[in-house]
Write a protein that holds these residues in place. Sequence first.
Motif, PDB file in Angstrom:
ATOM      1  N   THR A 358       0.834  -1.197   0.000  1.00 55.14           N
ATOM      2  CA  THR A 358       0.000   0.000   0.000  1.00 55.14           C
ATOM      3  C   THR A 358       0.870   1.250   0.000  1.00 55.14           C
ATOM      4  O   THR A 358       2.105   1.166  -0.055  1.00 55.14           O
ATOM      5  CB  THR A 358      -0.916   0.022   1.242  1.00 55.14           C
ATOM      6  OG1 THR A 358      -0.129   0.325   2.408  1.00 55.14           O
ATOM      7  CG2 THR A 358      -1.605  -1.326   1.438  1.00 55.14           C
ATOM      8  N   VAL A 359       0.227   2.394   0.115  1.00 56.80           N
ATOM      9  CA  VAL A 359       0.966   3.658   0.164  1.00 56.80           C
ATOM     10  C   VAL A 359       1.851   3.750   1.407  1.00 56.80           C
ATOM     11  O   VAL A 359       2.817   4.528   1.423  1.00 56.80           O
ATOM     12  CB  VAL A 359       0.000   4.855   0.117  1.00 56.80           C
ATOM     13  CG1 VAL A 359      -0.638   4.984  -1.253  1.00 56.80           C
ATOM     14  CG2 VAL A 359      -1.062   4.747   1.211  1.00 56.80           C
ATOM     15  N   ILE A 362       5.220   2.333   0.289  1.00 58.84           N
ATOM     16  CA  ILE A 362       5.859   3.268  -0.628  1.00 58.84           C
ATOM     17  C   ILE A 362       6.351   4.497   0.130  1.00 58.84           C
ATOM     18  O   ILE A 362       7.426   5.043  -0.144  1.00 58.84           O
ATOM     19  CB  ILE A 362       4.894   3.678  -1.756  1.00 58.84           C
ATOM     20  CG1 ILE A 362       4.475   2.441  -2.563  1.00 58.84           C
ATOM     21  CG2 ILE A 362       5.541   4.711  -2.661  1.00 58.84           C
ATOM     22  CD1 ILE A 362       5.608   1.664  -3.193  1.00 58.84           C
ATOM     23  N   GLY A 363       5.572   4.942   1.115  1.00 55.21           N
ATOM     24  CA  GLY A 363       5.985   6.084   1.921  1.00 55.21           C
ATOM     25  C   GLY A 363       7.279   5.815   2.672  1.00 55.21           C
ATOM     26  O   GLY A 363       8.131   6.713   2.800  1.00 55.21           O
ATOM     27  N   ARG A 364       7.444   4.589   3.159  1.00 54.38           N
ATOM     28  CA  ARG A 364       8.683   4.236   3.859  1.00 54.38           C
ATOM     29  C   ARG A 364       9.878   4.289   2.920  1.00 54.38           C
ATOM     30  O   ARG A 364      10.985   4.689   3.316  1.00 54.38           O
ATOM     31  CB  ARG A 364       8.550   2.839   4.477  1.00 54.38           C
ATOM     32  CG  ARG A 364       7.608   2.797   5.676  1.00 54.38           C
ATOM     33  CD  ARG A 364       7.306   1.383   6.096  1.00 54.38           C
ATOM     34  NE  ARG A 364       6.398   1.365   7.258  1.00 54.38           N
ATOM     35  CZ  ARG A 364       5.651   0.331   7.609  1.00 54.38           C
ATOM     36  NH1 ARG A 364       5.682  -0.786   6.876  1.00 54.38           N
ATOM     37  NH2 ARG A 364       4.865   0.399   8.664  1.00 54.38           N
ATOM     38  N   LYS A 385      -3.280   7.103  -7.770  1.00 52.85           N
ATOM     39  CA  LYS A 385      -2.876   8.506  -7.707  1.00 52.85           C
ATOM     40  C   LYS A 385      -3.614   9.221  -6.572  1.00 52.85           C
ATOM     41  O   LYS A 385      -3.029  10.026  -5.835  1.00 52.85           O
ATOM     42  CB  LYS A 385      -3.150   9.174  -9.050  1.00 52.85           C
ATOM     43  CG  LYS A 385      -2.577  10.578  -9.163  1.00 52.85           C
ATOM     44  CD  LYS A 385      -2.794  11.159 -10.564  1.00 52.85           C
ATOM     45  CE  LYS A 385      -1.999  10.406 -11.616  1.00 52.85           C
ATOM     46  NZ  LYS A 385      -2.083  11.082 -12.946  1.00 52.85           N
ATOM     47  N   ALA A 386      -4.885   8.874  -6.417  1.00 48.87           N
ATOM     48  CA  ALA A 386      -5.678   9.485  -5.346  1.00 48.87           C
ATOM     49  C   ALA A 386      -5.172   9.053  -3.975  1.00 48.87           C
ATOM     50  O   ALA A 386      -5.100   9.867  -3.033  1.00 48.87           O
ATOM     51  CB  ALA A 386      -7.145   9.103  -5.515  1.00 48.87           C
ATOM     52  N   ASP A 387      -4.808   7.755  -3.854  1.00 44.83           N
ATOM     53  CA  ASP A 387      -4.290   7.250  -2.576  1.00 44.83           C
ATOM     54  C   ASP A 387      -3.001   7.979  -2.192  1.00 44.83           C
ATOM     55  O   ASP A 387      -2.800   8.340  -1.018  1.00 44.83           O
ATOM     56  CB  ASP A 387      -4.027   5.744  -2.658  1.00 44.83           C
ATOM     57  CG  ASP A 387      -5.311   4.933  -2.790  1.00 44.83           C
ATOM     58  OD1 ASP A 387      -6.337   5.375  -2.248  1.00 44.83           O
ATOM     59  OD2 ASP A 387      -5.270   3.864  -3.436  1.00 44.83           O
ATOM     60  N   ALA A 391      -2.463  10.330   1.087  1.00 42.33           N
ATOM     61  CA  ALA A 391      -1.449   9.984   2.089  1.00 42.33           C
ATOM     62  C   ALA A 391      -0.360  11.046   2.197  1.00 42.33           C
ATOM     63  O   ALA A 391       0.503  10.966   3.080  1.00 42.33           O
ATOM     64  CB  ALA A 391      -0.818   8.628   1.745  1.00 42.33           C
ATOM     65  N   GLY A 392      -0.376  12.017   1.303  1.00 39.50           N
ATOM     66  CA  GLY A 392       0.621  13.090   1.339  1.00 39.50           C
ATOM     67  C   GLY A 392       2.003  12.668   0.863  1.00 39.50           C
ATOM     68  O   GLY A 392       3.009  13.265   1.275  1.00 39.50           O
TER      69      GLY A 392
END
Length: 414
Positions: A358-359, A362-364, A385-387, A391-392
Amino acid sequence: MASTVEASCEAICINEALTDDELRSVLAKLDSEQDKDHFGLVCKRWLRLQSTERKKLFARAGHHMLRRMAARFTCLQELDLSQSLSRSFYPGIMDSDLSVIADGFRCLRVLNLQNCKGITDNGMVAIGRVLSSLQFLDVSYCRKLTDKGLIAVAGGCSDLQILHLAGCRLVTDGILRELSRNCHNLEELGLQGCTNITDLGLSDLVSGCCGIKHLDVNKCSNIGDIGICNVSKACASSLKTLKLLDCYKIGDVSVSSLALYCKNLETLIIGGCRGISDESIKSLAIACKNSLKNLRMDWCINISDSSLSCVLTQCRNIEALDIGCCEDITDAAFEGLISRETELTLKVLKVSNCPKITVVGIGRVLNKCNTLEYLDVRSCPFITKADCHEAGLQFTKHCKVNFNGSLSEPDVSL
């Protein structure tokens, strides 16, 4: 007095003042090929000097033009006659043309004949008979070639260092035995799609060619653990790139052998090798933590979080990583990045068809990496793209994110 000086200056011709060697010195100081071509436009004498000093040539030429080129470019070392969809002509290079090349370009070290589908073994025999200084030969997708012609090349071109045979489906282990006997300086061999190559051929190859740096056996479906283990032992210190895409007989034994012997491995492609599991990947990541840069293991369905976490935390210089279709991988694989001491050096990350990422995962990655240039998240239901916006997630301006397949793939070794 002034008029006398002016008259003497007007009488001096540069062609009379400079010798051939001095003009060659001028030519040698020109960096670009365009400038060198302009040098040859000055006069016939300068054209002759420019022609005899030329080392590289890209051309589309028939039989008669090749003869004229051979007479003009007498010291040519690199000749590219390769064909492609955007760069081709009919009927293309034929065996008779190869005879002209062999007889006319005696100094050749590099010869690119990729996609020249008209050539046969007879043309290769001519090359092997004369061009003893040849170091590079690319005959990829010259589908009429068999062992007969290529064995003649291996027998006559003992200085051969790079040989590309991708798509030459008629070649067998016989050419590998001949390379082993005669081409001990071989460093790079491309065999993609040569399905008649077996473990026995690879074992014979590395018995004489133990300095191989780059080996491509993608889609060689008869290659298994025995051949790769022998390669890893014989080429332990030299092997940097190994491509095993869709070699379904490859398993943990091969990867463990690479981990044991090949500490300088930089690129490993094992996509589609479904017999590979976590333990061998973790061994490889630890053993090659300083060298591994590119790892492709899409469709390795037994890979899970533990091996990916090991790669991300151990491999200090990893630049490109493909885990597409590894459906068991989750966000937990990226948790270890928090404790990673150095910044992640990833430029390319492909996680397409990984439904459990999930995002958050990817954020990590983004928190530990500011070098990412391409991210493939196609068919990841929780990374839209919306997710990402919700999630910023902050992508750098040079990072391209492929959400739906609209972006072209980056030009990387994966």
